[in-house]
Write an enzyme that holds these catalytic residues in place. Sequence first.
Site, PDB file in Angstrom:
ATOM      1  N   GLY A  45       0.922  -1.235   0.104  1.00  0.00           N
ATOM      2  CA  GLY A  45      -0.023  -0.028   0.121  1.00  0.00           C
ATOM      3  C   GLY A  45       0.885   1.330   0.015  1.00  0.00           C
ATOM      4  N   GLN A  50       2.561  10.063   1.716  1.00  0.00           N
ATOM      5  CA  GLN A  50       3.895   9.482   1.618  1.00  0.00           C
ATOM      6  C   GLN A  50       4.946   9.734   0.894  1.00  0.00           C
ATOM      7  OE1 GLN A  50       2.174   5.189   2.456  1.00  0.00           O
ATOM      8  NE2 GLN A  50       3.936   5.122   3.756  1.00  0.00           N
ATOM      9  N   CYS A  98       5.549   0.139   7.664  1.00  0.00           N
ATOM     10  CA  CYS A  98       5.091   0.977   6.835  1.00  0.00           C
ATOM     11  C   CYS A  98       6.327   1.727   5.933  1.00  0.00           C
ATOM     12  CB  CYS A  98       4.665   2.418   7.812  1.00  0.00           C
ATOM     13  SG  CYS A  98       3.976   3.897   6.921  1.00  0.00           S
ATOM     14  N   LEU A  99       6.002   1.711   4.801  1.00  0.00           N
ATOM     15  CA  LEU A  99       7.395   2.332   4.183  1.00  0.00           C
ATOM     16  C   LEU A  99       7.836   3.518   4.679  1.00  0.00           C
ATOM     17  CD1 LEU A  99       6.141   1.453   0.332  1.00  0.00           C
ATOM     18  CD2 LEU A  99       7.492   0.143   1.823  1.00  0.00           C
ATOM     19  N   HIS A 140      -4.688   0.746   7.316  1.00  0.00           N
ATOM     20  CA  HIS A 140      -3.466   1.374   7.681  1.00  0.00           C
ATOM     21  C   HIS A 140      -3.382   2.681   6.549  1.00  0.00           C
ATOM     22  CE1 HIS A 140       0.959   1.297   8.281  1.00  0.00           C
ATOM     23  NE2 HIS A 140       0.776   1.968   6.925  1.00  0.00           N
ATOM     24  N   GLU A 141      -3.642   2.311   5.419  1.00  0.00           N
ATOM     25  CA  GLU A 141      -3.539   3.391   4.267  1.00  0.00           C
ATOM     26  C   GLU A 141      -4.479   4.467   4.531  1.00  0.00           C
ATOM     27  OE1 GLU A 141      -0.934   3.378   2.437  1.00  0.00           O
ATOM     28  OE2 GLU A 141      -0.508   1.410   3.065  1.00  0.00           O
ATOM     29  N   HIS A 144      -3.279   6.989   6.935  1.00  0.00           N
ATOM     30  CA  HIS A 144      -2.350   8.009   6.303  1.00  0.00           C
ATOM     31  C   HIS A 144      -2.876   9.126   5.500  1.00  0.00           C
ATOM     32  CE1 HIS A 144       1.572   6.175   6.609  1.00  0.00           C
ATOM     33  NE2 HIS A 144       1.186   4.998   5.849  1.00  0.00           N
TER      34      HIS A 144
HETATM   35 NI    NI Z   1       2.048   3.176   6.076  1.00  0.00          NI
END
Ligand code: NI
Length: 188
Positions: A45, A50, A98-99, A140-141, A144
Amino acid sequence: MKLPIYGYGQPVLKLKAKEVEENNDLIQKLLKDMWETMYNASGVGLAAPQIGLSLRIFLVDTVQAMEEGEEDQGIKKAFINAQIVEEKGEEWAYEEGCLSIPGIRGDVDRLSKIRIQYLDENFEAHDEVYDGINARVIQHEYDHIEGVLFTEKVKPLKRRLIQRKLDKIKMGKVSADYRMKFKGKTKR
Ligand code: NI
């Protein structure tokens, strides 16, 4: 085009993102770049904050992540101007990562089922229900675009254990195998 991923500590990650007003070439290019950026980082995701844009856009691809024999079917979708209108079911813990926060994982409790309204990449409206891993990645996304990171949802003890690592990430003292941008500097 691969874009740098904004790291923990970047103010954009803490903003409630704005709605996309219209479909145009810039949005289509952005979606293309986001897919490329997400796959390059082996993510399931990626949300627009991000990559430094406070817009209500996120991508989810759980197709590869779904294990063989799993009951759930993976999804590959873009979510624009999403609104989670209902969350229900049982609360369950799942280890998230998470990236934007490389090297840190932690259990987060979330409800198992969601109903979400959103526009797809063609700006067509959908109203759908998800559960399992699909719901998890969407939640989760979705966080964000609401300016929330999973590290704010881990248990207090875990949070204390990872605090020093988070402080280091904020300073760019972390390595990832994709390009990242930290507050004030870019590091590979
Ligand atoms: Ni994330």
